[in-house]
Design an enzyme around this catalytic site. Sequence first.
Site, PDB file in Angstrom:
ATOM      1  N   ARG A 291       0.889  -1.178   0.000  1.00 26.15           N
ATOM      2  CA  ARG A 291       0.000   0.000   0.000  1.00 26.15           C
ATOM      3  C   ARG A 291       0.913   1.210   0.000  1.00 26.15           C
ATOM      4  O   ARG A 291       1.738   1.378   0.916  1.00 26.15           O
ATOM      5  CB  ARG A 291      -0.898  -0.006   1.236  1.00 26.15           C
TER       6      ARG A 291
ATOM      7  N   HIS B   6      -7.366   0.852  -6.400  1.00 24.99           N
ATOM      8  CA  HIS B   6      -7.562  -0.022  -5.232  1.00 24.99           C
ATOM      9  C   HIS B   6      -8.244  -1.311  -5.737  1.00 24.99           C
ATOM     10  O   HIS B   6      -9.417  -1.558  -5.482  1.00 24.99           O
ATOM     11  CB  HIS B   6      -8.427   0.706  -4.194  1.00 24.99           C
TER      12      HIS B   6
ATOM     13  N   GLN C 218     -10.131  -3.846  -3.363  1.00 28.68           N
ATOM     14  CA  GLN C 218     -11.428  -3.352  -2.892  1.00 28.68           C
ATOM     15  C   GLN C 218     -12.507  -3.568  -3.955  1.00 28.68           C
ATOM     16  O   GLN C 218     -13.589  -4.072  -3.663  1.00 28.68           O
ATOM     17  CB  GLN C 218     -11.317  -1.859  -2.552  1.00 28.68           C
TER      18      GLN C 218
ATOM     19  N   ASP D 111     -17.211   7.369  -1.479  1.00 30.06           N
ATOM     20  CA  ASP D 111     -15.939   7.224  -0.751  1.00 30.06           C
ATOM     21  C   ASP D 111     -15.597   8.598  -0.174  1.00 30.06           C
ATOM     22  O   ASP D 111     -16.202   9.620  -0.544  1.00 30.06           O
ATOM     23  CB  ASP D 111     -14.845   6.730  -1.735  1.00 30.06           C
TER      24      ASP D 111
ATOM     25  N   CYS E 221     -16.402   1.950   0.556  1.00 29.09           N
ATOM     26  CA  CYS E 221     -15.244   1.085   0.847  1.00 29.09           C
ATOM     27  C   CYS E 221     -14.801   1.190   2.294  1.00 29.09           C
ATOM     28  O   CYS E 221     -14.113   0.300   2.789  1.00 29.09           O
ATOM     29  CB  CYS E 221     -14.099   1.411  -0.107  1.00 29.09           C
TER      30      CYS E 221
ATOM     31  N   ARG F  45     -13.944  -8.433   1.813  1.00 28.63           N
ATOM     32  CA  ARG F  45     -12.512  -8.249   1.512  1.00 28.63           C
ATOM     33  C   ARG F  45     -11.765  -9.537   1.829  1.00 28.63           C
ATOM     34  O   ARG F  45     -10.878  -9.956   1.091  1.00 28.63           O
ATOM     35  CB  ARG F  45     -11.928  -7.104   2.361  1.00 28.63           C
TER      36      ARG F  45
END
Length: 314
Positions: A103, A130, A133, A225, A265, A293
């Site tokens: 990340r 991402h 996700q 988001d 998310c 996830r």
Amino acid sequence: MKRDLRRLLDLGREDVEWVIRAASRLKADRKAGRPSKPLEGMSLGMIFQKPSTRTRVSFEVGMVQLGGHTVVLAGDQIQMSRGETVADSARIFSRYLDALAIRTFAQEQVDELAAMADIPVINMLTDKYHPCQVLADLFTIYEKRGSLAGVKVAYVGDGNNMANSWLNAAGMMGFDLRVATPKEYEPDTETVESALSHAKESGASIELLDDPKKAVASANVIYTDTWVSMGQDEEAKKRLADFAGWQVDQALVSLAAEDAIVMHCLPAHRGEEISAEVMDGSQSVVWDQAENRLHAQKAILILLIREDAKKLFL
Ligand code: CP
Ligand code: NVA
């Protein structure tokens, strides 16, 4: 040939369909108490240059459930933070680990690690994408609706890494996507062009709008988001002002299909991009989405690490 997940487009449509099916099987096995350990004895390295709750815990727990384990590396505690090159680090990690996840800020860092490593490299979030996700999100939509066919997704808010990942997904999988952002917060141009080009083949309908109401009209999924992503804290004040009026609240949700689901998310900022009422309301699926996830990433790990993955789960 090793495989990476630098961005969703590293997978093909059949891979994404496989991930959804495998995630579904892995979830059912877990709920039924049937252990499945296809990654026995394998190690996943995880580098975090940004904070994480869901991604870290779901990858760590997922890897253990599959029989392997993880080595978590805080970005400021590895030699890359003191100037060891990405290329040299990639070579070293390849000698110890079976896969490496990162990340970070720049997508280019993930691309360089993937180019130099002999092991699969997984993007756990960059400023641009991402992919883990959005794969979990596609699985969640599949679970809630039984199929991705005919789904209409409305993304409302910042044209950020999630918006870009949704563009990748719609272009590849051929569903309808409307992305509504304020002017100057549109998604990445190259990603939009690539999605439009993929859409010609997949049949996706992709629209960029600057009106949240138009975006959600008759949508089956409303997605939002944060307005201030990691690394943008200095812009927070301006962003909060620029996004005034863009909240996903009950009035906006009522314009979508009656059985529309609301997704985020997470982490969420109740009272900013989403109202508490919507977040905690009956149409919100955010907790299942977060749980997924775990199941989707277990499928991703198997797909990338085991060359025979598709024989394990048809
Ligand atoms: N959605 C997500 O990636 O959450 P974390 O930042 O907590 O990992
Ligand atoms: N767009 C958000 C997603 C967090 C999971 C960020 O990059 O901070």
